[in-house]
Design a protein around this motif. Structure first.
Motif, short mmCIF file in Angstrom:
data_model
loop_
_atom_site.label_atom_id
_atom_site.label_comp_id
_atom_site.label_asym_id
_atom_site.label_seq_id
_atom_site.Cartn_x
_atom_site.Cartn_y
_atom_site.Cartn_z
N SER A 16 10.48 -14.37 12.57
CA SER A 16 10.41 -13.18 13.51
C SER A 16 11.64 -12.66 14.06
O SER A 16 12.15 -11.32 14.81
CB SER A 16 9.66 -13.80 14.73
OG SER A 16 10.71 -14.45 15.32
N GLY A 17 13.03 -13.17 14.36
CA GLY A 17 13.99 -12.85 15.10
C GLY A 17 13.83 -12.82 16.59
O GLY A 17 14.91 -12.19 16.79
N LYS A 18 13.04 -13.37 16.83
CA LYS A 18 12.84 -13.82 18.46
C LYS A 18 14.21 -15.04 18.96
O LYS A 18 14.69 -14.06 20.11
CB LYS A 18 12.05 -14.76 18.44
CG LYS A 18 11.13 -15.37 20.34
CD LYS A 18 10.78 -13.93 20.42
CE LYS A 18 10.05 -14.07 21.82
NZ LYS A 18 9.62 -13.09 22.36
N GLY A 19 14.45 -15.38 18.18
CA GLY A 19 16.08 -16.01 18.69
C GLY A 19 16.93 -15.42 19.24
O GLY A 19 17.46 -14.85 19.89
N PRO A 69 12.96 -8.44 -1.44
CA PRO A 69 11.74 -7.01 -1.90
C PRO A 69 13.47 -6.06 -2.85
O PRO A 69 13.98 -5.85 -1.89
CB PRO A 69 11.02 -6.43 -1.68
CG PRO A 69 11.38 -6.39 -0.36
CD PRO A 69 11.93 -7.44 0.22
N ASP A 70 12.94 -6.40 -4.52
CA ASP A 70 13.83 -6.36 -4.65
C ASP A 70 14.27 -4.91 -4.71
O ASP A 70 15.21 -3.72 -4.52
CB ASP A 70 13.97 -6.08 -6.29
CG ASP A 70 14.29 -7.94 -7.36
OD1 ASP A 70 14.74 -8.61 -6.09
OD2 ASP A 70 13.46 -8.33 -8.01
N GLU A 71 12.80 -4.21 -3.73
CA GLU A 71 13.61 -2.77 -3.87
C GLU A 71 14.01 -2.51 -2.53
O GLU A 71 13.24 -0.87 -2.38
CB GLU A 71 11.72 -1.11 -4.65
CG GLU A 71 10.79 -2.16 -3.64
CD GLU A 71 10.01 -3.54 -4.36
OE1 GLU A 71 9.19 -3.99 -2.97
OE2 GLU A 71 10.38 -4.09 -5.29
N HIS A 130 10.08 -3.24 10.61
CA HIS A 130 9.73 -2.49 9.19
C HIS A 130 8.63 -2.95 8.65
O HIS A 130 8.18 -4.00 8.67
CB HIS A 130 11.34 -2.85 8.73
CG HIS A 130 11.41 -0.86 7.28
ND1 HIS A 130 10.64 -1.58 6.14
CD2 HIS A 130 12.04 -0.10 7.25
CE1 HIS A 130 10.58 -0.42 5.59
NE2 HIS A 130 11.89 0.46 6.08
N PRO A 131 7.55 -2.17 7.69
CA PRO A 131 6.79 -1.60 7.23
C PRO A 131 6.94 -3.12 6.09
O PRO A 131 5.74 -3.69 5.86
CB PRO A 131 6.58 -0.40 6.25
CG PRO A 131 7.11 0.32 7.66
CD PRO A 131 8.14 -0.52 8.49
N ASP A 132 8.29 -2.97 5.47
CA ASP A 132 8.03 -3.92 4.67
C ASP A 132 8.56 -5.22 4.21
O ASP A 132 9.03 -5.70 3.89
CB ASP A 132 9.06 -3.45 3.22
CG ASP A 132 9.48 -2.14 2.68
OD1 ASP A 132 7.46 -1.60 2.69
OD2 ASP A 132 9.83 -1.23 2.42
N PHE A 133 8.65 -5.61 6.07
CA PHE A 133 8.78 -6.78 6.89
C PHE A 133 8.20 -8.05 6.14
O PHE A 133 8.15 -8.90 5.42
CB PHE A 133 8.96 -6.85 7.92
CG PHE A 133 9.63 -8.30 8.46
CD1 PHE A 133 10.79 -8.79 8.28
CD2 PHE A 133 8.81 -8.82 8.88
CE1 PHE A 133 11.41 -9.95 9.07
CE2 PHE A 133 8.82 -10.41 9.28
CZ PHE A 133 10.68 -10.82 9.02
N ARG A 134 6.87 -7.62 5.23
CA ARG A 134 5.81 -8.13 5.23
C ARG A 134 6.31 -8.62 3.64
O ARG A 134 5.42 -10.05 3.20
CB ARG A 134 3.88 -7.73 4.68
CG ARG A 134 3.99 -6.88 3.94
CD ARG A 134 3.00 -5.99 4.45
NE ARG A 134 2.54 -4.83 3.70
CZ ARG A 134 2.91 -4.06 3.62
NH1 ARG A 134 4.59 -2.99 4.52
NH2 ARG A 134 2.75 -2.37 2.27
N GLN A 135 6.79 -8.30 2.60
CA GLN A 135 7.47 -8.89 1.81
C GLN A 135 8.32 -9.76 1.37
O GLN A 135 8.65 -10.28 0.93
CB GLN A 135 7.77 -7.88 0.73
CG GLN A 135 6.53 -6.66 0.71
CD GLN A 135 7.46 -4.96 0.22
OE1 GLN A 135 7.78 -5.69 -0.95
NE2 GLN A 135 6.77 -3.84 0.22
N VAL A 136 8.77 -9.57 2.80
CA VAL A 136 9.75 -10.97 3.52
C VAL A 136 9.47 -12.13 3.45
O VAL A 136 8.83 -12.58 3.90
CB VAL A 136 10.50 -11.22 4.27
CG1 VAL A 136 11.81 -11.55 4.63
CG2 VAL A 136 11.28 -9.09 4.64
#
Length: 154
Positions: A16-19, A69-71, A130-136
């Protein structure tokens, strides 16, 4: 793309980046969530070592292998384009403003920045908003043992 991070046991599954949000860092101000990762396991090790007091060997750390994600969209900043104080210790507010802007603009998932600790290496900052974070995703988590020679003066 595969990137790496070292995290203490209780936080090994937290992307999450919370730290960073709670503490702030070289590339973000307190209150701005960002996920710090590195291009290699070796760079992760050095990044932890520079923050540890001499004589204290870090315990309960896990190596986290993360797939991006590669893209994925990547913003890259060259060392020549950074403020003169970007490598200062303690870190400068100028680099925090760059990272904060990256997160707030929200245009790209990844911010590729030069490492202040190992010349010629890069850290990859991930924007959890970012919307693409769900692909991480985490692909592997293993207990990591630091070589004590990095921390103990003989």
């Amino acid at each position: 793309m595969i990137v790496y991070r070292l995290s203490r046991g209780p936080y090994k599954n937290d992307l999450s980046g919370k730290g960073a949000e709670l503490a702030g860092g070289r590339w973000n101000s307190k209150g701005v969530a960002i996920l710090y990762t590195s291009e290699s396991i070796a760079l992760c090790t050095v990044e932890i070592a520079v923050h540890m007091p001499l004589g204290i060997v870090p315990k309960d750390y896990y190596l986290i292998k993360i797939e991006l994600p590669d893209e994925a969209s990547i913003k890259e900043i060259q060392e020549a384009d950074l403020p003169k104080d970007w490598k200062s210790f303690p870190h400068a507010n100028s680099t925090q403003l760059l990272g904060d802007a990256f997160v707030q603009e929200g245009d790209t998932l990844i911010f590729k920045v030069p490492s202040a600790t190992v010349q010629g290496n890069y850290n990859y900052l991930i924007n959890p908003r970012h919307p693409d974070f769900r692909q991480v995703s985490i692909t592997e988590t293993v207990l990591f043992e630091f070589d004590k020679r990095l921390f103990v003066k003989e």
